[in-house]
Design a protein around this motif. Sequence first.
Motif, PDB file in Angstrom:
ATOM      1  N   THR A  18       0.831  -1.203   0.000  1.00 54.93           N
ATOM      2  CA  THR A  18       0.000   0.000   0.000  1.00 54.93           C
ATOM      3  C   THR A  18       0.861   1.246   0.000  1.00 54.93           C
ATOM      4  O   THR A  18       0.581   2.223  -0.720  1.00 54.93           O
ATOM      5  N   THR A  19       1.910   1.251   0.803  1.00 57.09           N
ATOM      6  CA  THR A  19       2.841   2.383   0.813  1.00 57.09           C
ATOM      7  C   THR A  19       3.515   2.546  -0.544  1.00 57.09           C
ATOM      8  O   THR A  19       3.668   3.661  -1.050  1.00 57.09           O
TER       9      THR A  19
ATOM     10  N   SER B 141       2.365   1.756  -3.415  1.00 56.20           N
ATOM     11  CA  SER B 141       1.431   2.241  -4.434  1.00 56.20           C
ATOM     12  C   SER B 141       1.342   3.753  -4.440  1.00 56.20           C
ATOM     13  O   SER B 141       0.992   4.352  -5.461  1.00 56.20           O
ATOM     14  N   MET B 142       1.645   4.389  -3.312  1.00 53.95           N
ATOM     15  CA  MET B 142       1.577   5.846  -3.238  1.00 53.95           C
ATOM     16  C   MET B 142       2.810   6.520  -3.815  1.00 53.95           C
ATOM     17  O   MET B 142       2.863   7.748  -3.894  1.00 53.95           O
TER      18      MET B 142
ATOM     19  N   ARG C  93      -0.329   1.699  -9.857  1.00 58.87           N
ATOM     20  CA  ARG C  93      -0.954   1.709  -8.533  1.00 58.87           C
ATOM     21  C   ARG C  93      -1.953   0.581  -8.322  1.00 58.87           C
ATOM     22  O   ARG C  93      -1.954  -0.054  -7.255  1.00 58.87           O
TER      23      ARG C  93
ATOM     24  N   LEU D 260      -1.845  -2.160  -5.104  1.00 55.53           N
ATOM     25  CA  LEU D 260      -2.964  -2.208  -4.158  1.00 55.53           C
ATOM     26  C   LEU D 260      -3.618  -3.585  -4.146  1.00 55.53           C
ATOM     27  O   LEU D 260      -4.000  -4.087  -3.087  1.00 55.53           O
TER      28      LEU D 260
ATOM     29  N   GLY E 225      -5.813   4.156  -1.031  1.00 58.25           N
ATOM     30  CA  GLY E 225      -4.756   4.306  -2.018  1.00 58.25           C
ATOM     31  C   GLY E 225      -5.002   5.434  -2.996  1.00 58.25           C
ATOM     32  O   GLY E 225      -4.051   6.058  -3.476  1.00 58.25           O
ATOM     33  N   TYR E 226      -6.277   5.731  -3.296  1.00 59.64           N
ATOM     34  CA  TYR E 226      -6.585   6.776  -4.268  1.00 59.64           C
ATOM     35  C   TYR E 226      -7.051   8.083  -3.626  1.00 59.64           C
ATOM     36  O   TYR E 226      -6.881   9.151  -4.204  1.00 59.64           O
TER      37      TYR E 226
END
Length: 288
Positions: free
Chosen positions: A33-34, A36-37, A44, A48, A103-104
């Motif tokens: 998750t980290t 993906s940012m 992304r 996720l 995530g978004y």
Amino acid sequence: MQGTVDGFSYGLVTPLVAYLMACLGGALGLRCTTRSMLVTQSWRPGWLALGSAAIGSGIWTMHFIAMMGFTIHGTPIHYDKPMTFASLAVAIVMVGVGIFIVGYKGARGTALFTGGTITGLGIASMHYLGMASMSLDGKLEYNTLTVGISVAIAMAAATAALWAAGQVRGLLWSVGASLVMGLAVSGMHYTGMAALSVHLHGTAEPTAGESPAALLAPMLIGPLAFLLIAGVVVMFDPLMVMGRPTVVPAEQRPGIPAHTHSPHNPQRLRLRPRRTVEHRGSRTPQNR
């Protein structure tokens, strides 16, 4: 007839192994998750999705490893195989919805609350659906208040974990968050088990379903193999380990012209006053 429930048939072995599995799945999921940012929009969804599958698989494996130490004196326990693996799908899907929201939309405010709530409900749904997959010569009954407390623990743990993932910090930060998440998930599990009471029917009719031994091989081999692969992906990604994006200077970014920075000298910015030119008279006397 009231059945005697024992959740620690193997002592502390199953709780400790279950806790480690929850921590492993949480650590991999939070790092994904980290990560993906820190990537572009095209990469992304993949990160996720990998994080959702890691957390869901870790929690599901934790639950059924803990259930290996669960026995009821006076009746054998069997498991319905389709419903057991349906609980895995529910965990991955609902955890994925919460992770995609964060995530978004970011790990703050309404997005964090919504994502944490959905993820926590997914953890709780997986637990009680897995409990519903048991078949035995009796009836399972739950204390409503204790069930509510277990669901609240799951929601709080999920929200805290997603907030930690959104901080985009180093590896130690995520390891600490995963340890707390594993503790909270294990606490949710055993709180939910404390809400359980079994009323035995006392009949000799055989119960249908798979035995725990038959579920042991796919339960361990499948999710553990997936978590191992996810761990390899994490360890071979330097940005995943460091948890920091690579800072690219503006002059090196494509599409942005280079800009030369000159030192600021206030004295050079001062305009010299224009020198007044005096018209001197001619030294030659003029005829009048």
